[in-house]
Write an enzyme that holds these catalytic residues in place. Sequence first.
Site, PDB file in Angstrom:
ATOM      1  N   GLY A  76       0.810  -1.212   0.000  1.00 12.38           N
ATOM      2  CA  GLY A  76       0.000   0.000   0.000  1.00 12.38           C
ATOM      3  C   GLY A  76       0.841   1.258   0.000  1.00 12.38           C
ATOM      4  O   GLY A  76       0.526   2.244  -0.692  1.00 12.38           O
ATOM      5  N   GLY A 170       7.044  -6.768   2.759  1.00 11.84           N
ATOM      6  CA  GLY A 170       6.769  -8.187   2.612  1.00 11.84           C
ATOM      7  C   GLY A 170       7.063  -8.745   1.246  1.00 11.84           C
ATOM      8  O   GLY A 170       7.216  -9.966   1.085  1.00 11.84           O
ATOM      9  N   GLU A 416      -2.230 -23.828  -0.374  1.00  9.78           N
ATOM     10  CA  GLU A 416      -1.056 -23.745  -1.227  1.00  9.78           C
ATOM     11  C   GLU A 416      -0.233 -25.020  -1.084  1.00  9.78           C
ATOM     12  O   GLU A 416      -0.008 -25.509   0.025  1.00  9.78           O
ATOM     13  CB  GLU A 416      -0.189 -22.559  -0.817  1.00  9.78           C
ATOM     14  N   HIS A 501       0.112 -13.754   6.957  1.00 12.92           N
ATOM     15  CA  HIS A 501      -0.793 -12.777   6.359  1.00 12.92           C
ATOM     16  C   HIS A 501      -1.572 -12.002   7.416  1.00 12.92           C
ATOM     17  O   HIS A 501      -2.788 -12.145   7.529  1.00 12.92           O
ATOM     18  CB  HIS A 501      -1.786 -13.492   5.434  1.00 12.92           C
ATOM     19  N   ASN A 539      -3.736 -15.393  -0.723  1.00  7.46           N
ATOM     20  CA  ASN A 539      -2.601 -14.526  -0.406  1.00  7.46           C
ATOM     21  C   ASN A 539      -3.030 -13.080  -0.649  1.00  7.46           C
ATOM     22  O   ASN A 539      -3.563 -12.759  -1.713  1.00  7.46           O
ATOM     23  CB  ASN A 539      -1.413 -14.866  -1.294  1.00  7.46           C
TER      24      ASN A 539
END
Length: 567
Positions: A76, A170, A416, A501, A539
């Site tokens: 962001g 990240g 995943e 997350h 994700n």
Amino acid sequence: MVLAGRSRPVSSTPPASLTPSRSGARLTRRHFIGATALQAAAAAGLTSISAPASAADRSAASGDSFPAVVVGSGYGASVAALRLGEAGVNTLVLEMGRLWDEAAADGRIFCDMINPDRRSMWFKDRTEAPLDSLLWLDIVNRDIERYPGVLDRVHFGEMSVYVGRGVGGGSLVNGGMAVTPARGHFEKVLPGVDSGEMYGTYFPRARAMLGVNSIDTDYFGDSDYYRFARLARDQAHNAGLSTVYVPNVYDFGYMEREERGDAAKSALAGEVIYGNNHGKRSLDKSYLAAALGTGKVTLRTMRQVERIEQGADGGYTLTVKEIDENGSVVARTEVSCTHLFLGAGSLGTTELLLRARDTGALPGLSPDLGTGWGPNGNIMAGRANHPWNPTGSKQSSIPVLAIDDWNHPAHPVFAEIAPLPAGIETGISLYLAITDNPERGSFSLDPATGELRLDWRREQNAPAVTAAKSLLDRVNRANRTEYRYDLFGDDRAFADDFCYHPLGGCPLGVATDGYGRLRGHRNLYAVDSSLIPGSIGVNPFVTITALAERNVARVLAEDVVPGLRGA
């Protein structure tokens, strides 16, 4: 319609019109200018970085006063920096980690997972990988020198959280799985956001800028490095489950050259959670490089914001701590701005705002600040395969497949198929399950120490464990296999005490308005994962990026640019 037992491309693969090159990247002159500035700064050991700017720009941004400040350099924050720079706004980006763009004595910027060193962890004496043991032996983690490494594991009472430290946040340490959530789930989580606008405009824009691409299925079917994934796929199909190919920001064209021996190995050399030396389009190579290339953005590293307060004129003053490679404080300075964009992540943004509210520096902030936190339903587990089903001693560190059981009526799971690149045959199929856990935690400040505290009990992950177990039980039954109980430092089959997350803490439309404006204070914005309340089903970084694109576009049009014109 999805047919069980078939692999299909996940719906988030960008259309061809957005991927003019194999990497999916749209490289511009700004990218090259910004990348050059980053490389030059790294070579010179600088912690303040900017591309060449005009004399007028330098004068407008002189001293420590800027029209806009962005805290953090993750997804962001990087969106905010680029779009502010493009709009002609002189902007300062403050990042608490270092710039990872300079090779160490071994010729590599990052270390690998098998032989980690001080570059791996943020000021720790020992690595803290998600797998704690193998055959219950303490052979995974290593003692290391304290250093501002690229990965941090932040510990709370019954939950720990992995975060990236460095320019790019990240994006430096994740597996790069660039997944767009199911539209119905997105609408459930963020009902106040126009999904048509998101799926028509902002998700495609984010994927194009991030450089999302997909693996060639012929390459996947032939590569020794994906035997582990093909085995897990076939076993899922035996259980009647569907699998999907998942796009990524790792350049799969580069990966093919790695395997041919035409390029230096990274994904095929066990690099991912401590950074990738090659192949991966992290934010310092996409959004941040383009932001610096505008000539309007300055980046300062090894700077941690300690305090935010608002002056009588409505502007903001930030107290900023600068540290060195030993973690010692070398300076404290103040930076002022008119518009403040917080992109320090679920933990960092929430902590800054809670401290400002609770100390009275920003007393108008919402009482709902700190709420809506969740670990995106993260659960990790491993299965033991039969000796005649090897997973392979060669494994790519970049995941490309997932079991998609999100439409299960009781226990939706997106699991995943994760690699375990140990350099030896382990016989382990590893999974990071993302579940629709409705449980939420909350943040507060410890009144005694002033430190961030997370109210989250281990038992709150029971719905996520139940969902993951429901899916993997079906795989075990169909293939007559069992769980591994030796991977997490004790005898658990499911790791439920950490997450990759972290989401929430400053929920959109609750602690903010519908575009991330903090309630109670003008020109103050959250632009990161703190806005998403606890779960997004996949994700999250593509969603974080796209949501920031949407929110920043509105804020620029309504708050920032009109203010500049009236100045």
